[in-house]
Design a protein around this motif. Structure first.
Motif, PDB file in Angstrom:
ATOM      1  N   ASP A 140     -19.609  -7.555 -26.110  1.00  0.00           N
ATOM      2  CA  ASP A 140     -19.727  -6.428 -25.316  1.00  0.00           C
ATOM      3  C   ASP A 140     -20.546  -6.515 -23.915  1.00  0.00           C
ATOM      4  N   ARG A 141     -21.461  -7.519 -24.054  1.00  0.00           N
ATOM      5  CA  ARG A 141     -22.110  -7.361 -22.685  1.00  0.00           C
ATOM      6  C   ARG A 141     -21.772  -8.523 -21.858  1.00  0.00           C
ATOM      7  N   ASN A 142     -21.002  -9.578 -22.468  1.00  0.00           N
ATOM      8  CA  ASN A 142     -20.471 -10.779 -21.867  1.00  0.00           C
ATOM      9  C   ASN A 142     -19.102 -11.068 -22.040  1.00  0.00           C
ATOM     10  N   PRO A 143     -18.211 -10.619 -21.547  1.00  0.00           N
ATOM     11  CA  PRO A 143     -16.744 -10.926 -22.008  1.00  0.00           C
ATOM     12  C   PRO A 143     -16.326 -12.181 -21.560  1.00  0.00           C
ATOM     13  N   GLN A 144     -17.208 -13.034 -20.799  1.00  0.00           N
ATOM     14  CA  GLN A 144     -16.666 -14.471 -20.522  1.00  0.00           C
ATOM     15  C   GLN A 144     -17.684 -15.360 -20.938  1.00  0.00           C
ATOM     16  N   PRO A 145     -18.147 -15.417 -22.195  1.00  0.00           N
ATOM     17  CA  PRO A 145     -19.219 -16.439 -22.610  1.00  0.00           C
ATOM     18  C   PRO A 145     -18.781 -17.703 -22.736  1.00  0.00           C
ATOM     19  N   SER A 146     -19.825 -18.562 -22.326  1.00  0.00           N
ATOM     20  CA  SER A 146     -19.814 -20.070 -22.639  1.00  0.00           C
ATOM     21  C   SER A 146     -19.958 -20.547 -24.064  1.00  0.00           C
ATOM     22  N   ARG A 147     -19.457 -21.693 -24.470  1.00  0.00           N
ATOM     23  CA  ARG A 147     -19.587 -22.275 -25.475  1.00  0.00           C
ATOM     24  C   ARG A 147     -21.140 -22.122 -26.113  1.00  0.00           C
ATOM     25  N   ASP A 148     -21.892 -22.425 -25.144  1.00  0.00           N
ATOM     26  CA  ASP A 148     -23.388 -22.367 -25.610  1.00  0.00           C
ATOM     27  C   ASP A 148     -23.827 -20.880 -25.801  1.00  0.00           C
ATOM     28  N   GLU A 149     -23.270 -19.955 -24.899  1.00  0.00           N
ATOM     29  CA  GLU A 149     -23.746 -18.562 -25.202  1.00  0.00           C
ATOM     30  C   GLU A 149     -23.090 -17.912 -26.642  1.00  0.00           C
ATOM     31  N   VAL A 150     -22.197 -18.680 -26.881  1.00  0.00           N
ATOM     32  CA  VAL A 150     -21.641 -18.276 -28.390  1.00  0.00           C
ATOM     33  C   VAL A 150     -22.423 -18.574 -29.252  1.00  0.00           C
ATOM     34  N   ILE A 196     -15.735 -20.657 -36.144  1.00  0.00           N
ATOM     35  CA  ILE A 196     -16.212 -19.292 -35.651  1.00  0.00           C
ATOM     36  C   ILE A 196     -16.445 -19.463 -34.028  1.00  0.00           C
ATOM     37  N   ILE A 197     -17.080 -20.472 -33.697  1.00  0.00           N
ATOM     38  CA  ILE A 197     -17.231 -20.596 -32.138  1.00  0.00           C
ATOM     39  C   ILE A 197     -15.718 -20.545 -31.502  1.00  0.00           C
ATOM     40  N   ASN A 198     -14.820 -21.243 -31.818  1.00  0.00           N
ATOM     41  CA  ASN A 198     -13.573 -21.218 -31.464  1.00  0.00           C
ATOM     42  C   ASN A 198     -12.875 -19.876 -31.494  1.00  0.00           C
ATOM     43  N   ALA A 199     -12.986 -19.288 -32.624  1.00  0.00           N
ATOM     44  CA  ALA A 199     -12.665 -17.832 -32.757  1.00  0.00           C
ATOM     45  C   ALA A 199     -13.166 -16.751 -31.662  1.00  0.00           C
ATOM     46  N   VAL A 200     -14.400 -16.873 -31.556  1.00  0.00           N
ATOM     47  CA  VAL A 200     -15.131 -15.892 -30.755  1.00  0.00           C
ATOM     48  C   VAL A 200     -14.622 -16.257 -29.211  1.00  0.00           C
ATOM     49  N   LEU A 201     -14.556 -17.437 -29.042  1.00  0.00           N
ATOM     50  CA  LEU A 201     -13.928 -17.876 -27.424  1.00  0.00           C
ATOM     51  C   LEU A 201     -12.621 -17.351 -27.373  1.00  0.00           C
ATOM     52  N   ALA A 202     -11.944 -17.477 -28.496  1.00  0.00           N
ATOM     53  CA  ALA A 202     -10.431 -17.169 -28.367  1.00  0.00           C
ATOM     54  C   ALA A 202     -10.312 -15.739 -28.321  1.00  0.00           C
ATOM     55  N   ALA A 203     -11.165 -14.995 -28.935  1.00  0.00           N
ATOM     56  CA  ALA A 203     -11.063 -13.512 -28.768  1.00  0.00           C
ATOM     57  C   ALA A 203     -11.379 -13.059 -27.333  1.00  0.00           C
ATOM     58  N   ALA A 204     -12.560 -13.641 -26.827  1.00  0.00           N
ATOM     59  CA  ALA A 204     -12.904 -13.424 -25.586  1.00  0.00           C
ATOM     60  C   ALA A 204     -11.807 -13.565 -24.451  1.00  0.00           C
ATOM     61  N   THR A 205     -10.966 -14.694 -24.580  1.00  0.00           N
ATOM     62  CA  THR A 205      -9.920 -14.797 -23.860  1.00  0.00           C
ATOM     63  C   THR A 205      -8.878 -13.713 -23.934  1.00  0.00           C
ATOM     64  N   GLY A 206      -8.660 -13.388 -25.471  1.00  0.00           N
ATOM     65  CA  GLY A 206      -7.578 -12.351 -25.665  1.00  0.00           C
ATOM     66  C   GLY A 206      -8.086 -10.872 -24.956  1.00  0.00           C
ATOM     67  N   LEU A 207      -9.353 -10.685 -25.190  1.00  0.00           N
ATOM     68  CA  LEU A 207      -9.825  -9.417 -24.550  1.00  0.00           C
ATOM     69  C   LEU A 207      -9.721  -9.301 -23.304  1.00  0.00           C
ATOM     70  N   ARG A 208     -10.040 -10.467 -22.333  1.00  0.00           N
ATOM     71  CA  ARG A 208      -9.668 -10.427 -21.029  1.00  0.00           C
ATOM     72  C   ARG A 208      -8.822 -10.548 -20.683  1.00  0.00           C
ATOM     73  N   ALA A 209      -7.578 -10.871 -21.342  1.00  0.00           N
ATOM     74  CA  ALA A 209      -6.065 -10.728 -21.071  1.00  0.00           C
ATOM     75  C   ALA A 209      -5.806  -9.077 -21.151  1.00  0.00           C
ATOM     76  N   ARG A 210      -6.335  -8.388 -22.046  1.00  0.00           N
ATOM     77  CA  ARG A 210      -5.935  -7.106 -22.298  1.00  0.00           C
ATOM     78  C   ARG A 210      -6.488  -6.000 -21.380  1.00  0.00           C
ATOM     79  N   ALA A 211      -7.564  -6.577 -20.612  1.00  0.00           N
ATOM     80  CA  ALA A 211      -8.223  -5.574 -19.760  1.00  0.00           C
ATOM     81  C   ALA A 211      -7.384  -5.526 -18.589  1.00  0.00           C
TER      82      ALA A 211
END
Length: 159
Positions: free
Chosen positions: A117-127, A144-159
């Protein structure tokens, strides 16, 4: 002991009740309003299973005094889906096998949601940093880390 009136928004709906002084938010959510998605883990703030969002920020509900959330917005895992549609984070956790026993999952998802919500493009380290307060004994964290990064990519694609 005197009861304290408490009003807040829980997953978009208004809640008004009375609480005993010293009652934590986890007890209010689970036992008083029936939201069982935040989990009781350690009760000491060390595991993250009880993580909820308070005004968009991740907080440990076992350490949060209920009387401090008056007038605030509380979001739990039960509130992130859109009707029958899972939140992209929930879908990504399923697709990436990020939940095994599932006990840590609500807290992990809420910590990850606060990050995205605050950072839609987090790095792996930020996750890694965002979920660092949440203990998982099953997955080894990589899914878990891979899922969060994938969700971030998916959310950016929807925006």
């Amino acid at each position: 002991m005197a009861k304290t009136p408490l009003q807040f928004r829980h997953n978009g709906r208004d809640v008004a009740l009375f609480v005993d002084g010293g009652t934590n938010l986890l007890v209010v959510l689970r036992e008083m309003i029936g939201d069982m998605t935040p989990k009781f883990g350690c009760g000491q703030g060390g595991c993250g299973a009880c993580t909820v969002l308070i005004d968009g920020e991740a907080h440990l509900s076992c350490l949060t005094l209920a009387e401090t959330v008056g007038g605030r917005h509380i979001e739990t895992l039960d509130g992130i889906k859109d009707g029958p549609n899972l939140h992209p984070l929930q879908r990504a956790f399923a697709e990436h096998f990020a939940a095994q026993c599932g006990y840590c999952t609500p807290g992990m998802l809420m910590a990850a949601k606060a990050l995205l919500d605050r950072n839609p493009q987090p790095s792996r380290d930020e996750v890694v940093e965002a979920i660092s307060g949440n203990i998982c004994r099953c997955t080894g964290y990589e899914p878990i880390i891979n899922a969060v990064l994938a969700a971030a990519t998916g959310l950016r694609a929807r925006a």
